[in-house]
Motif scaffolding. Structure first.
Motif, PDB file in Angstrom:
ATOM      1  N   CYS A  71       0.917  -1.625   0.009  1.00  0.00           N
ATOM      2  CA  CYS A  71      -0.191  -0.277  -0.630  1.00  0.00           C
ATOM      3  C   CYS A  71       0.900   0.993  -0.212  1.00  0.00           C
ATOM      4  CB  CYS A  71      -0.939  -0.196   1.293  1.00  0.00           C
ATOM      5  SG  CYS A  71      -0.640   0.713   2.647  1.00  0.00           S
ATOM      6  N   THR A  93     -10.309   0.751   4.637  1.00  0.00           N
ATOM      7  CA  THR A  93     -10.430   1.286   2.706  1.00  0.00           C
ATOM      8  C   THR A  93     -10.982   0.642   2.381  1.00  0.00           C
ATOM      9  OG1 THR A  93      -9.234   0.567   1.201  1.00  0.00           O
ATOM     10  CG2 THR A  93      -8.773  -0.608   2.370  1.00  0.00           C
ATOM     11  N   THR A  94     -11.597   0.757   1.678  1.00  0.00           N
ATOM     12  CA  THR A  94     -13.258   0.399   1.661  1.00  0.00           C
ATOM     13  C   THR A  94     -13.382  -0.433   0.725  1.00  0.00           C
ATOM     14  OG1 THR A  94     -13.940   2.823   1.219  1.00  0.00           O
ATOM     15  CG2 THR A  94     -16.119   1.503   0.299  1.00  0.00           C
ATOM     16  N   GLN A 152     -15.750   8.633  13.584  1.00  0.00           N
ATOM     17  CA  GLN A 152     -13.931   7.426  12.992  1.00  0.00           C
ATOM     18  C   GLN A 152     -13.723   5.929  14.034  1.00  0.00           C
ATOM     19  OE1 GLN A 152     -14.665   6.477  10.191  1.00  0.00           O
ATOM     20  NE2 GLN A 152     -14.714   8.878   9.594  1.00  0.00           N
ATOM     21  N   ILE A 212     -16.111  -0.966   5.139  1.00  0.00           N
ATOM     22  CA  ILE A 212     -14.966  -0.763   5.689  1.00  0.00           C
ATOM     23  C   ILE A 212     -13.442  -1.734   5.948  1.00  0.00           C
ATOM     24  CG2 ILE A 212     -13.254   0.707   6.855  1.00  0.00           C
ATOM     25  CD1 ILE A 212     -15.099   2.518   4.685  1.00  0.00           C
ATOM     26  N   CYS A 228      -6.520  -2.589   6.971  1.00  0.00           N
ATOM     27  CA  CYS A 228      -5.740  -3.601   6.302  1.00  0.00           C
ATOM     28  C   CYS A 228      -4.290  -3.801   6.825  1.00  0.00           C
ATOM     29  CB  CYS A 228      -5.000  -1.420   5.420  1.00  0.00           C
ATOM     30  SG  CYS A 228      -6.419  -1.003   4.718  1.00  0.00           S
ATOM     31  N   LYS A 240      -9.283   6.382   7.669  1.00  0.00           N
ATOM     32  CA  LYS A 240      -9.716   5.229   6.330  1.00  0.00           C
ATOM     33  C   LYS A 240      -8.099   5.990   4.714  1.00  0.00           C
ATOM     34  CE  LYS A 240     -14.494   5.761   6.615  1.00  0.00           C
ATOM     35  NZ  LYS A 240     -14.992   5.903   6.716  1.00  0.00           N
ATOM     36  N   THR A 241      -8.041   5.262   4.268  1.00  0.00           N
ATOM     37  CA  THR A 241      -7.022   5.607   3.550  1.00  0.00           C
ATOM     38  C   THR A 241      -8.024   5.465   1.937  1.00  0.00           C
ATOM     39  OG1 THR A 241      -4.603   5.699   1.868  1.00  0.00           O
ATOM     40  CG2 THR A 241      -6.119   3.109   3.462  1.00  0.00           C
ATOM     41  N   GLU A 242      -7.260   6.696   1.168  1.00  0.00           N
ATOM     42  CA  GLU A 242      -7.753   6.655  -0.123  1.00  0.00           C
ATOM     43  C   GLU A 242      -6.918   6.100  -1.099  1.00  0.00           C
ATOM     44  OE1 GLU A 242     -11.174   7.863  -1.069  1.00  0.00           O
ATOM     45  OE2 GLU A 242     -10.975   7.659   1.142  1.00  0.00           O
ATOM     46  N   GLY A 243      -5.788   6.086  -0.950  1.00  0.00           N
ATOM     47  CA  GLY A 243      -4.612   5.300  -1.493  1.00  0.00           C
ATOM     48  C   GLY A 243      -5.244   3.935  -1.935  1.00  0.00           C
ATOM     49  N   TYR A 246     -13.768  -0.100  -6.241  1.00  0.00           N
ATOM     50  CA  TYR A 246     -13.048  -0.728  -4.385  1.00  0.00           C
ATOM     51  C   TYR A 246     -12.915  -1.936  -4.192  1.00  0.00           C
ATOM     52  CZ  TYR A 246     -15.558   3.550  -2.988  1.00  0.00           C
ATOM     53  OH  TYR A 246     -15.554   5.211  -2.843  1.00  0.00           O
TER      54      TYR A 246
END
Length: 421
Positions: free
Chosen positions: A119, A144-145, A164, A180, A183, A241-244, A367
């Motif tokens: 990641c 993450t989603t 959160q 969700i 990770c 939460k990461t968008e990466g 996703y």
């Protein structure tokens, strides 16, 4: 000061990674040109005030691991040590067993990371998130989603929308809980050990009640099922939460996908690692990593998503796509390699074609995650990427399709959908 702990597992894990894990501990398998672990260590080295990285696992300390640690320490200027467990203690048992080593020097907080994830490692963002809410945010997990169906294969997190805070945590639930997912990267304050100690004591009591059960079981503690499930809803566990990008590296097929994600990130982090189109050099399509010692004929066409290891030789007119070619391999003239991992020192004859079926996530679903596919479905080998173990020799003009070839095999003909023992 801060520390980081990387959980690297051990030899009886990595079974889905065979035959590649026979040759090198899975955490040292090269992804996008460098050992899987190096991506973690590099991310840690960018965190200010992070003084030490501890690797915990139950590999016998071997030459490859020691050599890797020495070079990584020199390159990233951070202390790295390997702590060997006497048996598999689970994700929480390992850090509890070595708690004195982790706490020595008095770190305010420490990261815990699983080695088999790839990641962007938003470690600085997690620290920032913790700093903003110092009183409460003692334990943070990276989330993450995922899409709804795939979320069932992971740890699922239900969190409060505004703060959160994790209200509910279930590892691999039977029905949909949340999209969700966990990770496998955490930021803990030292007080986490008090919660692990409670589980340890409970295990001890259980073992005393049962006759003839082994004392070793008391030390096996799983962060996910034993700790997070209990901490959820108590105002102490939070999710960042990461968008990466994020992916697991469980099977060899997922290593090719992880390689693609990292190669893509190199545009930002390591542009010097990406091969460029130049006169008299091979044709490069998309992201390609070529080790400086590799010898590639200028008429070869490489990419997208190709990683070429040390001392590899690639002949005239060779086509390579979506593949990892490990050190010392030879691809003779006009051979074609697609969706394949070619093992160390293997050779592929002229005009031969070696091809696999990618196990990529659905490209139309932002996703979607990679499925950890089973090797067999309804008694048949599931079509997946082709893997050649080390020292495999493929004759000229044959086709190898969706097959896994164990090390030191000399093939004499074409194969399709087979495991060649």
């Amino acid at each position: 000061m801060l520390k980081a702990v990387i959980l690297i597992g051990g030899p009886q894990k990595g079974t889905r990674f065979r035959p590649l894990s026979f040759e090198v501990p899975k955490p040292l398998f090269p992804v996008a040109g460098v050992p899987m672990l190096q991506h973690h260590i590099e991310a840690c080295s960018k965190v200010p005030n992070l003084k030490e990285i501890l690797l915990i696992g139950f590999y016998q300390p071997n030459e490859a691991l020691s050599r890797f640690l020495v070079t990584a320490q020199q390159e990233f200027k951070v202390a790295i040590r390997y702590l060997q467990e006497f048996s598999a203690l689970g994700t929480g048992g390992g850090i509890y067993h070595f708690r004195d080593q982790i706490l020595s020097g008095g770190p305010q907080a420490f990261f815990v990371m699983n080695a088999d994830v790839c990641c962007e490692f938003p470690l600085l963002q997690m620290l920032e998130f913790q700093k903003q809410h110092e009183e409460t945010h003692q334990y943070i997990m990276l989330g993450t989603t995922a899409n709804r169906t795939q979320s069932l294969n992971y740890g699922c997190i239900v969190a409060k929308a505004d703060t959160q805070e994790v209200l509910h945590y279930v590892e691999k639930p039977g029905t949909f809980v949340s999209d969700i997912i966990n990770c496998g990267i955490y930021l803990f304050s030292p007080s986490i050990f008090k919660h692990i100690a409670e589980v340890f004591k409970r295990n001890q009591q259980d073992v005393q009640l049962e006759e003839n059960s082994s004392w070793q079981r008391t030390e096996v503690i799983r962060l996910e099922q034993d700790i997070f499930t209990a901490l959820a809803g108590r105002g102490q566990l939070y999710v960042y939460k990461t968008e990466g990008f994020w992916s697991q590296i469980k099977s060899a097929g997922s290593a090719i996908y992880a390689s693609r994600l990292y190669l893509d990130q190199y545009h930002i982090t390591h542009p010097e690692r990406l091969a460029q189109n130049r006169e008299g050099a091979p044709i490069i399509l998309g992201n390609v990593y070529i080790h400086p010692t590799a010898n590639v004929d200028p008429t070869a066409v490489l990419g997208p998503n190709v990683s070429i290891g040390m001392g590899v030789t690639i002949g005239a007119g060779v086509r390579v796509r979506e593949s990892i070619i490990l050190h010392g391999a030879v691809l003779q003239d006009h051979s074609c390699v697609l969706n394949t991992i070619v093992g160390w020192d293997s050779s592929i004859g002229r005009w031969a074609r070696v091809e696999g079926t990618p196990s990529d996530p659905n490209p139309n679903d932002p996703y979607a995650k990679i499925d950890s596919e089973t090797l067999f479905r309804e008694g048949k080998l599931t079509p997946s990427i082709t893997i050649l173990g080390c020292n495999v020799s493929i004759p000229a003009e044959v086709v190898i399709l969706n097959s896994i070839v164990l090390p030191h095999k000399e093939l004499s003909r074409s194969f399709k959908n087979q495991i060649i023992l």
